[in-house]
Scaffold this active site. Structure first.
Site, PDB file in Angstrom:
ATOM      1  CG  ASP A 103      93.763 -30.102   6.577  1.00 36.08           C
ATOM      2  OD1 ASP A 103      94.610 -30.510   5.775  1.00 36.08           O
ATOM      3  OD2 ASP A 103      92.641 -29.699   6.206  1.00 36.08           O
ATOM      4  CE  LYS A 131      92.855 -34.711   5.626  1.00 34.34           C
ATOM      5  NZ  LYS A 131      91.745 -33.828   5.216  1.00 34.34           N
ATOM      6  CB  VAL A 153      89.154 -39.046   7.186  1.00 38.65           C
ATOM      7  CG1 VAL A 153      90.108 -39.557   6.120  1.00 38.65           C
ATOM      8  CG2 VAL A 153      89.864 -38.058   8.109  1.00 38.65           C
ATOM      9  CG  ASP A 159      82.370 -32.605  11.682  1.00 38.83           C
ATOM     10  OD1 ASP A 159      83.544 -32.302  11.961  1.00 38.83           O
ATOM     11  OD2 ASP A 159      81.584 -31.807  11.132  1.00 38.83           O
TER      12      ASP A 159
HETATM   13  P1  IMP Z   1      93.475 -27.067  10.215  1.00 38.41           P
HETATM   14  O1  IMP Z   1      93.108 -25.849  11.017  1.00 38.41           O
HETATM   15  O2  IMP Z   1      93.334 -26.847   8.735  1.00 38.41           O
HETATM   16  O3  IMP Z   1      94.784 -27.695  10.608  1.00 38.41           O
HETATM   17  O4  IMP Z   1      92.367 -28.159  10.423  1.00 38.41           O
HETATM   18  C1  IMP Z   1      91.967 -28.591  11.637  1.00 38.41           C
HETATM   19  C2  IMP Z   1      90.460 -28.767  11.661  1.00 38.41           C
HETATM   20  O5  IMP Z   1      89.874 -28.976  10.369  1.00 38.41           O
HETATM   21  C3  IMP Z   1      90.173 -30.008  12.463  1.00 38.41           C
HETATM   22  O6  IMP Z   1      89.932 -29.667  13.800  1.00 38.41           O
HETATM   23  C4  IMP Z   1      88.951 -30.573  11.787  1.00 38.41           C
HETATM   24  O7  IMP Z   1      87.798 -30.076  12.442  1.00 38.41           O
HETATM   25  C5  IMP Z   1      88.944 -30.037  10.378  1.00 38.41           C
HETATM   26  N1  IMP Z   1      89.370 -31.058   9.387  1.00 38.41           N
HETATM   27  C6  IMP Z   1      90.507 -31.067   8.652  1.00 38.41           C
HETATM   28  N2  IMP Z   1      90.570 -32.146   7.846  1.00 38.41           N
HETATM   29  C7  IMP Z   1      89.444 -32.845   8.087  1.00 38.41           C
HETATM   30  C8  IMP Z   1      88.931 -34.103   7.562  1.00 38.41           C
HETATM   31  O8  IMP Z   1      89.522 -34.793   6.712  1.00 38.41           O
HETATM   32  N3  IMP Z   1      87.733 -34.504   8.069  1.00 38.41           N
HETATM   33  C9  IMP Z   1      87.049 -33.811   9.011  1.00 38.41           C
HETATM   34  N4  IMP Z   1      87.491 -32.645   9.532  1.00 38.41           N
HETATM   35  C10 IMP Z   1      88.676 -32.171   9.066  1.00 38.41           C
HETATM   36 MG    MG Z   2      85.641 -30.327  12.583  1.00 34.77          MG
END
Ligand code: IMP
Ligand code: MG
Length: 184
Positions: A103, A131, A153, A159
């Site tokens: 994300d 994403k 999602v 979750d």
């Molecule tokens: P990042 O560190 O922002 O890249 O996000 C990674 C973490 O955010 C993932 O391991 C998920 O736990 C959580 N996450 C990001 N988007 C979603 C989503 O749409 N649904 C559920 N968890 C998400």
């Molecule tokens: Mg999570």
């Protein structure tokens, strides 16, 4: 449980097929080394990792890392923090790090920085979902299951307030289920 979704973005069958493709791709790429070390970022990566490693046809060494869950609901509240670390030695090993979704990129960036201090022979990233256009730090995944739109999602490891990780598909929760006060 699927009744709790307003839309299904990725079906159980699509997930199964895509994981088989990724497993073949990874097998072809790592066969030359005779083995592979997989590190799953738990809890989210558990279902994806469990299925992906069984689609890989060379011996896999498996370990997990736990990163603090930094969302209270659907918004990140702080930067990721490592709360449990590796048991396996990864020095000079070929490693794939797995998460459920890429994300902002903060989780991967944080863990990659840490793993690099342990001197793996190579390090690649795999995410079931990505994403695009949400990145806050520059991270690229080498293996991606599906690109999805910028929606929150659940399912197949992802979750909402720790619920729905056990859904077999991936989808968007109905709006009225996105803030039940009784969910702690
Ligand atoms: P990042 O560190 O922002 O890249 O996000 C990674 C973490 O955010 C993932 O391991 C998920 O736990 C959580 N996450 C990001 N988007 C979603 C989503 O749409 N649904 C559920 N968890 C998400
Ligand atoms: Mg999570």
């Amino acid at each position: 449980m699927e009744d709790d979704l307003q839309t299904i973005l990725v079906s159980e069958e699509q997930i199964r097929q895509r994981i088989n493709e990724l497993g073949k791709e990874i097998t072809t790429a790592y066969k030359q080394y005779g083995e592979l070390t997989v590190i799953a970022i738990i809890n989210g990566a558990i279902p994806f990792t469990a299925d992906l490693i069984r689609a890989i046809d060379i011996p896999v060494r498996l370990d997990c890392m736990r990163v603090s869950s930094y969302r209270d609901d659907t918004k990140p509240v702080s930067d990721p923090e490592l709360i449990d670390t590796l048991r396996l030695d990864i020095e000079d090993r070929h490693v794939i790090l797995i998460d459920d979704i890429l994300d902002t990129g903060k989780t991967f960036a944080h863990v990659v920085k840490l793993l690099k201090t342990r001197k793996p022979a190579s390090l690649r990233l795999a995410a079931l979902l990505e994403k695009k256009g949400r990145r806050k730090v520059a991270v690229k995944a080498d293996y991606v299951g599906f690109q999805i739109p910028d929606e929150f999602v659940v399912g197949y490891g992802l979750d909402f307030a720790e619920r729905y990780r056990n859904l077999r598909c991936i989808g968007v929760l109905k709006a009225e289920l996105q803030n039940p006060p009784e969910w702690r």
